[in-house]
Design an enzyme around this catalytic site. Structure first.
Site, PDB file in Angstrom:
ATOM      1  N   ARG A 133      17.531 -31.734 122.246  1.00  0.00           N
ATOM      2  CA  ARG A 133      17.431 -32.650 121.086  1.00  0.00           C
ATOM      3  C   ARG A 133      16.346 -32.227 120.104  1.00  0.00           C
ATOM      4  O   ARG A 133      15.803 -33.027 119.352  1.00  0.00           O
ATOM      5  CB  ARG A 133      17.186 -34.093 121.537  1.00  0.00           C
ATOM      6  CG  ARG A 133      18.319 -34.642 122.386  1.00  0.00           C
ATOM      7  CD  ARG A 133      18.262 -36.150 122.465  1.00  0.00           C
ATOM      8  NE  ARG A 133      19.360 -36.624 123.287  1.00  0.00           N
ATOM      9  CZ  ARG A 133      19.285 -36.773 124.606  1.00  0.00           C
ATOM     10  NH1 ARG A 133      18.158 -36.496 125.248  1.00  0.00           N
ATOM     11  NH2 ARG A 133      20.326 -37.203 125.265  1.00  0.00           N
ATOM     12  N   LYS A 155      17.878 -26.560 106.151  1.00  0.00           N
ATOM     13  CA  LYS A 155      19.335 -26.607 106.370  1.00  0.00           C
ATOM     14  C   LYS A 155      19.692 -25.597 107.454  1.00  0.00           C
ATOM     15  O   LYS A 155      19.303 -24.427 107.372  1.00  0.00           O
ATOM     16  CB  LYS A 155      20.090 -26.262 105.086  1.00  0.00           C
ATOM     17  CG  LYS A 155      20.208 -27.420 104.123  1.00  0.00           C
ATOM     18  CD  LYS A 155      21.185 -27.077 103.015  1.00  0.00           C
ATOM     19  CE  LYS A 155      21.310 -28.219 102.028  1.00  0.00           C
ATOM     20  NZ  LYS A 155      22.170 -27.856 100.882  1.00  0.00           N
ATOM     21  N   GLU A 197      19.697 -15.105  93.977  1.00  0.00           N
ATOM     22  CA  GLU A 197      19.068 -16.399  94.294  1.00  0.00           C
ATOM     23  C   GLU A 197      17.682 -16.509  93.655  1.00  0.00           C
ATOM     24  O   GLU A 197      17.212 -17.618  93.389  1.00  0.00           O
ATOM     25  CB  GLU A 197      18.983 -16.600  95.816  1.00  0.00           C
ATOM     26  CG  GLU A 197      20.335 -16.600  96.536  1.00  0.00           C
ATOM     27  CD  GLU A 197      21.012 -17.969  96.587  1.00  0.00           C
ATOM     28  OE1 GLU A 197      20.509 -18.931  95.981  1.00  0.00           O
ATOM     29  OE2 GLU A 197      22.075 -18.065  97.240  1.00  0.00           O
ATOM     30  N   LYS A 238      11.513 -24.121  95.494  1.00  0.00           N
ATOM     31  CA  LYS A 238      12.381 -24.783  96.480  1.00  0.00           C
ATOM     32  C   LYS A 238      11.618 -25.868  97.226  1.00  0.00           C
ATOM     33  O   LYS A 238      12.158 -26.961  97.481  1.00  0.00           O
ATOM     34  CB  LYS A 238      12.972 -23.761  97.457  1.00  0.00           C
ATOM     35  CG  LYS A 238      13.909 -24.433  98.455  1.00  0.00           C
ATOM     36  CD  LYS A 238      14.966 -23.567  99.022  1.00  0.00           C
ATOM     37  CE  LYS A 238      15.878 -24.409  99.923  1.00  0.00           C
ATOM     38  NZ  LYS A 238      16.895 -23.630 100.600  1.00  0.00           N
ATOM     39  N   GLU A 248      19.424 -33.827 100.280  1.00  0.00           N
ATOM     40  CA  GLU A 248      20.415 -33.599  99.225  1.00  0.00           C
ATOM     41  C   GLU A 248      21.152 -34.883  98.851  1.00  0.00           C
ATOM     42  O   GLU A 248      22.377 -34.955  98.816  1.00  0.00           O
ATOM     43  CB  GLU A 248      21.411 -32.494  99.625  1.00  0.00           C
ATOM     44  CG  GLU A 248      22.119 -31.912  98.403  1.00  0.00           C
ATOM     45  CD  GLU A 248      22.897 -30.645  98.690  1.00  0.00           C
ATOM     46  OE1 GLU A 248      22.361 -29.746  99.348  1.00  0.00           O
ATOM     47  OE2 GLU A 248      24.048 -30.566  98.234  1.00  0.00           O
ATOM     48  N   ARG A 252      18.293 -32.005  95.095  1.00  0.00           N
ATOM     49  CA  ARG A 252      18.458 -30.785  95.881  1.00  0.00           C
ATOM     50  C   ARG A 252      19.766 -30.077  95.541  1.00  0.00           C
ATOM     51  O   ARG A 252      19.872 -28.860  95.679  1.00  0.00           O
ATOM     52  CB  ARG A 252      18.378 -31.081  97.389  1.00  0.00           C
ATOM     53  CG  ARG A 252      18.420 -29.809  98.220  1.00  0.00           C
ATOM     54  CD  ARG A 252      17.986 -30.004  99.655  1.00  0.00           C
ATOM     55  NE  ARG A 252      18.067 -28.738 100.366  1.00  0.00           N
ATOM     56  CZ  ARG A 252      17.460 -28.469 101.514  1.00  0.00           C
ATOM     57  NH1 ARG A 252      16.706 -29.382 102.086  1.00  0.00           N
ATOM     58  NH2 ARG A 252      17.594 -27.302 102.099  1.00  0.00           N
ATOM     59  N   ASN A 256      22.381 -25.680  94.288  1.00  0.00           N
ATOM     60  CA  ASN A 256      23.760 -25.193  94.427  1.00  0.00           C
ATOM     61  C   ASN A 256      24.294 -24.588  93.137  1.00  0.00           C
ATOM     62  O   ASN A 256      25.502 -24.342  93.022  1.00  0.00           O
ATOM     63  CB  ASN A 256      24.677 -26.324  94.886  1.00  0.00           C
ATOM     64  CG  ASN A 256      24.287 -26.840  96.253  1.00  0.00           C
ATOM     65  OD1 ASN A 256      23.831 -26.070  97.095  1.00  0.00           O
ATOM     66  ND2 ASN A 256      24.429 -28.136  96.470  1.00  0.00           N
ATOM     67  N   HIS A 259      27.129 -22.204  93.214  1.00  0.00           N
ATOM     68  CA  HIS A 259      27.700 -22.231  94.564  1.00  0.00           C
ATOM     69  C   HIS A 259      29.082 -22.870  94.639  1.00  0.00           C
ATOM     70  O   HIS A 259      29.822 -22.594  95.572  1.00  0.00           O
ATOM     71  CB  HIS A 259      26.749 -22.931  95.536  1.00  0.00           C
ATOM     72  CG  HIS A 259      25.559 -22.079  95.910  1.00  0.00           C
ATOM     73  ND1 HIS A 259      24.644 -21.623  94.985  1.00  0.00           N
ATOM     74  CD2 HIS A 259      25.146 -21.585  97.101  1.00  0.00           C
ATOM     75  CE1 HIS A 259      23.713 -20.904  95.597  1.00  0.00           C
ATOM     76  NE2 HIS A 259      23.999 -20.857  96.877  1.00  0.00           N
ATOM     77  N   HIS A 263      31.200 -20.429  96.498  1.00  0.00           N
ATOM     78  CA  HIS A 263      31.768 -20.692  97.834  1.00  0.00           C
ATOM     79  C   HIS A 263      33.285 -20.546  97.817  1.00  0.00           C
ATOM     80  O   HIS A 263      33.879 -20.041  98.775  1.00  0.00           O
ATOM     81  CB  HIS A 263      31.393 -22.097  98.313  1.00  0.00           C
ATOM     82  CG  HIS A 263      30.012 -22.179  98.908  1.00  0.00           C
ATOM     83  ND1 HIS A 263      29.399 -23.372  99.193  1.00  0.00           N
ATOM     84  CD2 HIS A 263      29.135 -21.220  99.278  1.00  0.00           C
ATOM     85  CE1 HIS A 263      28.206 -23.141  99.716  1.00  0.00           C
ATOM     86  NE2 HIS A 263      28.014 -21.846  99.761  1.00  0.00           N
ATOM     87  N   HIS A 278      27.377 -13.222  99.989  1.00  0.00           N
ATOM     88  CA  HIS A 278      27.041 -14.519  99.430  1.00  0.00           C
ATOM     89  C   HIS A 278      26.322 -14.421  98.076  1.00  0.00           C
ATOM     90  O   HIS A 278      26.717 -15.091  97.108  1.00  0.00           O
ATOM     91  CB  HIS A 278      26.189 -15.311 100.436  1.00  0.00           C
ATOM     92  CG  HIS A 278      25.770 -16.650  99.927  1.00  0.00           C
ATOM     93  ND1 HIS A 278      26.675 -17.661  99.668  1.00  0.00           N
ATOM     94  CD2 HIS A 278      24.559 -17.141  99.578  1.00  0.00           C
ATOM     95  CE1 HIS A 278      26.031 -18.725  99.209  1.00  0.00           C
ATOM     96  NE2 HIS A 278      24.746 -18.440  99.130  1.00  0.00           N
TER      97      HIS A 278
HETATM   98  N1  GLY Z   1      20.575 -23.341  99.851  1.00  0.00           N
HETATM   99  C1  GLY Z   1      20.593 -24.626  99.259  1.00  0.00           C
HETATM  100  C2  GLY Z   1      19.698 -25.615  99.933  1.00  0.00           C
HETATM  101  O1  GLY Z   1      18.910 -25.248 100.772  1.00  0.00           O
HETATM  102  O2  GLY Z   1      19.777 -26.784  99.635  1.00  0.00           O
END
Ligand code: GLY
Length: 380
Positions: A133, A155, A197, A238, A248, A252, A256, A259, A263, A278
């Site tokens: 956990r 993430k 990025e 960031k 998010e 946040r 994207n 993206h 994506h 990517h």
């Molecule tokens: N790569 C996008 C984020 O970390 O929210």
């Protein structure tokens, strides 16, 4: 998962970027040759053992150096090696990694160390989030993309047959060690893809950083102080976004940028690294987001042209037609977008721009407008 105050780490010449998340705050250390100091840094986290998760390529280049550093600091270390590539973000590899962490008798006070690029960071991070956990995680990103994006912000996850990153968890690391010397041996294509990025942070809300990148990108690629400063600046940007919107629910999503289109193109290219990786997808996606913003009457054409010119000058693709093997039909792209987890109630969410450094979340973009735009792009 630690609830104790952030530990005092031994000082060096690195740049330190704090990520302010209350009792889950941590630091990102940016500098050359930090891998050799990983032992003393991890020892300061007061763990007795570490499970290092890495891939076959990174293991061959950097595994022994990391193990030597951890051994010198008295940490018992076990290594789990996964195959390189996006395919490792799977349920099968997740099970194998979790099993190896448990077999290594990693306890909640110990550490999972992700040594690698975005794939390893996401997979190892998710394993750390769910084993017992929650086990503490240290990210040691070895690609530019991972240093400026995926290692920061918590993430973690794996892919599903329904799309990328659809199964995962938020699990903040306890420390990020970004050794910028590790990028010296990165293949040029990977470096360029990660650089997309970097550019993204200028485009989101920092036009001065974009201008700085236009001037200094050769030095970033070559190494040295500009590379460290670029990585640190991206991490600061960031960290600021993550500190105000960890999960998010708002800002946040700005991360994207590029993206939603990106994506979809990755999905159409079958996540085949021969065709598209990517960061390349993000470069095309950002160029599309800016051109779409122009078409919507939001952004001056000259700003979109400047974005495209800069991405092209470093050798990044900016049009879907540059994807080897093509990009299917407009309907394929729209269908791929519909699988994206950023879709809410069937409406498409895009990050659009009023100019360089003036991005914003556009939550209800009509599919017809996207269809018309993509049809124009197909005819280019
Ligand atoms: N790569 C996008 C984020 O970390 O929210």
């Amino acid at each position: 998962m630690s609830t104790s105050p952030a530990p005092r780490l031994p000082e060096g010449n690195e740049i330190r970027v704090p990520v302010a998340l209350g009792d889950r705050s941590y630091e990102i250390l940016v500098g050359r040759d930090l891998l050799a100091r990983a032992g003393e840094l991890l020892a300061a986290l007061q763990a007795r053992a570490a499970a290092v998760v890495t891939d076959g390529n990174v293991e061959a280049s950097h595994g022994a150096k990391l193990r030597a550093a951890l051994g010198q600091a008295g940490l018992r270390t076990e290594t789990v090696v996964v195959p390189p590539g996006e395919g490792s973000k799977s349920f099968a590899e997740l099970e194998r990694v979790c099993d190896a962490i448990l077999a290594a008798r990693i306890e909640r006070g110990d550490l999972v160390v992700a040594l690698g690029g975005g794939v390893v960071g996401d997979l190892a991070g998710f394993a750390a989030a769910i084993v017992r956990r929650g086990v503490r995680l240290v990210q040691i990103p070895t690609s530019l993309l991972a240093q400026v994006d995926s290692s920061v912000g918590g993430k973690t996850g794996i892919n599903s047959r329904w799309g990328k990153n659809l199964v995962g968890a938020f699990h903040q690391p306890s420390l990020v060690i970004s050794d910028t010397a590790l990028l010296d041996t990165l293949p040029a294509r990977e470096m360029r893809a990660g650089y997309a990025e970097v550019v993204k942070y200028g485009l989101i809300d920092d036009p001065d950083f974009f201008t700085w990148c236009e001037r200094h990108w050769p030095a970033i690629f070559a190494g040295g102080a500009e590379r460290d400063e670029a990585v640190a600046q991206c991490c600061r940007a960031k960290a600021a976004i993550v500190a105000r919107d960890e999960r998010e629910e708002g800002d946040r999503a700005l991360l994207n940028l590029g993206h939603t289109f990106g994506h979809a193109l990755e999905r159409i290219a079958g996540y085949d690294p021969e065709r598209l990786i990517h960061g390349e997808a993000v470069a095309i996606g950002m160029a599309l987001a800016y051109r779409f913003s122009v078409r919507q009457g939001l952004c001056p054409p000259s700003d979109a042209e400047r974005v495209v010119a800069h991405l092209e000058s470093v050798g990044l693709p900016v049009r879907p037609a540059q994807i080897p093997g093509g990009w299917g039909s407009v309907d394929d792209v729209l269908a791929a977008m519909a699988q994206d987890k950023k879709v809410k109630d069937g409406a498409l969410t895009f990050i659009l721009a009023r100019g360089i450094g003036q991005s914003f979340i556009a939550p209800r973009v009509p599919a017809d407008a996207v269809r018309a735009f993509l049809s124009e792009e197909a005819a280019r």
